[in-house]
Motif scaffolding. Structure first.
Motif, PDB file in Angstrom:
ATOM      1  N   GLU A 237      -0.982  -0.356   3.763  1.00  0.00           N
ATOM      2  CA  GLU A 237      -1.095  -0.589   4.949  1.00  0.00           C
ATOM      3  C   GLU A 237      -1.661   0.718   5.701  1.00  0.00           C
ATOM      4  OE1 GLU A 237       2.817  -1.121   7.124  1.00  0.00           O
ATOM      5  OE2 GLU A 237       3.711  -2.377   5.429  1.00  0.00           O
TER       6      GLU A 237
ATOM      7  N   THR B  95      -3.187   2.917   8.817  1.00  0.00           N
ATOM      8  CA  THR B  95      -3.123   3.088  10.156  1.00  0.00           C
ATOM      9  C   THR B  95      -4.156   2.677  10.924  1.00  0.00           C
ATOM     10  OG1 THR B  95      -4.277   5.282  10.064  1.00  0.00           O
ATOM     11  CG2 THR B  95      -2.011   5.329   9.318  1.00  0.00           C
TER      12      THR B  95
ATOM     13  N   GLU C 223      -0.945   4.193   6.135  1.00  0.00           N
ATOM     14  CA  GLU C 223       0.591   4.262   6.756  1.00  0.00           C
ATOM     15  C   GLU C 223       1.693   4.139   5.615  1.00  0.00           C
ATOM     16  OE1 GLU C 223       3.361   4.417   9.310  1.00  0.00           O
ATOM     17  OE2 GLU C 223       1.553   4.166  10.071  1.00  0.00           O
ATOM     18  N   ALA C 224       1.305   3.295   4.491  1.00  0.00           N
ATOM     19  CA  ALA C 224       2.164   3.327   3.145  1.00  0.00           C
ATOM     20  C   ALA C 224       1.329   2.577   2.205  1.00  0.00           C
ATOM     21  CB  ALA C 224       3.506   2.474   3.642  1.00  0.00           C
TER      22      ALA C 224
ATOM     23  N   ASP D 278       4.434   6.262  -5.016  1.00  0.00           N
ATOM     24  CA  ASP D 278       4.110   6.294  -3.812  1.00  0.00           C
ATOM     25  C   ASP D 278       2.962   7.118  -3.440  1.00  0.00           C
ATOM     26  OD1 ASP D 278       6.253   4.308  -2.865  1.00  0.00           O
ATOM     27  OD2 ASP D 278       7.283   6.020  -2.102  1.00  0.00           O
TER      28      ASP D 278
ATOM     29  N   CYS E 167      -0.023   9.888   1.675  1.00  0.00           N
ATOM     30  CA  CYS E 167      -0.783   9.199   2.617  1.00  0.00           C
ATOM     31  C   CYS E 167      -1.640  10.193   3.457  1.00  0.00           C
ATOM     32  CB  CYS E 167      -0.055   8.432   3.525  1.00  0.00           C
ATOM     33  SG  CYS E 167       0.919   7.251   2.821  1.00  0.00           S
TER      34      CYS E 167
ATOM     35  N   SER F 189       1.538   2.188  -2.570  1.00  0.00           N
ATOM     36  CA  SER F 189       1.864   2.692  -3.781  1.00  0.00           C
ATOM     37  C   SER F 189       1.011   2.478  -4.722  1.00  0.00           C
ATOM     38  CB  SER F 189       3.262   2.459  -4.274  1.00  0.00           C
ATOM     39  OG  SER F 189       3.287   1.078  -4.317  1.00  0.00           O
TER      40      SER F 189
END
Length: 293
Positions: free
Chosen positions: A40, A42, A159-160, A151, A154, A162
């Motif tokens: 995801e 940003t 945002e996220a 993970d 970032c 892995s």
């Protein structure tokens, strides 16, 4: 001064005896990126002027590995296991030699938004990172392959997400071990040069049969045999090294017998060294003190 010279010789010898003792314990792991998961971006990442593609850069010991992983369209989940041109990278370490897996050694993968490392308009999205020491411990009880998901660390653009990497044991070829043996042999020749210079400069005796309790009482002569360096063995014998000195692996002759039984490309050299040792030991019980070089 005298003490610093002795310390230099001692540290150099200890290190190379340890290298020789564990020369066959080097391990190789083939690393490949399997997947990117739950990606995801940003708002900053989405609006960044780089392309809507991404690629990964493998970094081992601060060295960027080539080739980079294939450029792929940005997607939340990306499976890379089916890619025909998916590259893999080799990580080599020795579980008995801490310098080979500690001291900040790490595996790092940068996930980059863009189409080429050469572009000045890339955005690093995040980083997968793990220490070589952790991977060494992971592989201790492994059959052959392990899979590890981490993970991503970032950046402002991510945002996220892995990433999953696979680690598989890979064989080392004879050329690798031959190179290691040659390297150790050269270093031990240098150590003998230092010992001879020390004796000439100070008039003090410095016996070449240095053995170290921390390495199972192995001597320079044992290390020379591990490196299959017959010239080094002859040089040590000429300087007075004791081939009957005991150690955790036995005498020098015991070690030759053990290594010869393992076969491999060092067989002829080990057989030659064994003959030389027997001739030398026999000469010590007679009148002939010469060593065949």
């Amino acid at each position: 001064g005298r003490k610093s010279i002795l310390l230099k010789i001692w540290i150099h010898v200890e290190h190379n005896i340890s290298l020789a003792q564990h020369i066959l314990d080097w391990q190789n792991i083939r690393i490949a990126a399997d997947s990117i998961n739950g990606l995801e971006l940003t708002p900053t990442g989405k609006s960044h002027p780089s392309s809507n593609f991404l690629f990964c850069v493998m970094i081992l010991e601060n060295r960027h590995c080539e080739p980079t992983m294939p450029v792929l369209p940005i997607s939340k989940n990306i499976d890379m296991t089916m890619l025909e041109n998916r590259p893999s990278y080799l990580l080599t370490y020795n579980p008995h030699l801490p310098f080979s897996y500690t001291e900040g050694r790490e595996v790092r993968v940068d996930l980059v938004k863009g189409t080429s490392r050469a572009s000045a308009n890339n955005a690093r999205l995040g980083t997968w990172i793990e220490s070589v020491e952790f991977l060494k411990n992971l592989m201790v009880d492994s059959s052959d392959e392990e899979v590890l998901t981490r993970d991503l660390q970032c950046s402002e653009y991510l945002e996220a997400g892995s990433m999953t990497l696979s680690f598989k044991r890979a064989p080392l070829d004879d050329a690798f071990f031959r190179s290691k043996r040659e390297e150790i042999g050269k270093r031990l020749h240098v150590a003998l040069d230092w010992i001879q210079s020390f004796k000439e400069d100070t008039g003090e005796q410095f016996h070449p049969n240095i053995s170290l309790g921390s390495n199972g009482d192995l001597s320079i002569l044992h290390a020379a045999i591990y490196s299959a360096d017959s010239k080094l063995v002859s040089r040590l014998l000429a300087l007075g090294a004791d081939p009957t000195a005991a150690s955790a692996v036995g005498t020098a002759e015991n070690l030759c017998v053990n290594l010869a039984s393992q076969g491999g490309d060092t067989g002829p050299a080990i057989e030659s060294i064994m003959h030389r040792l027997k001739k030398y030991i026999s000469s010590q019980h007679g009148t002939n003190k010469d060593v065949d070089t």
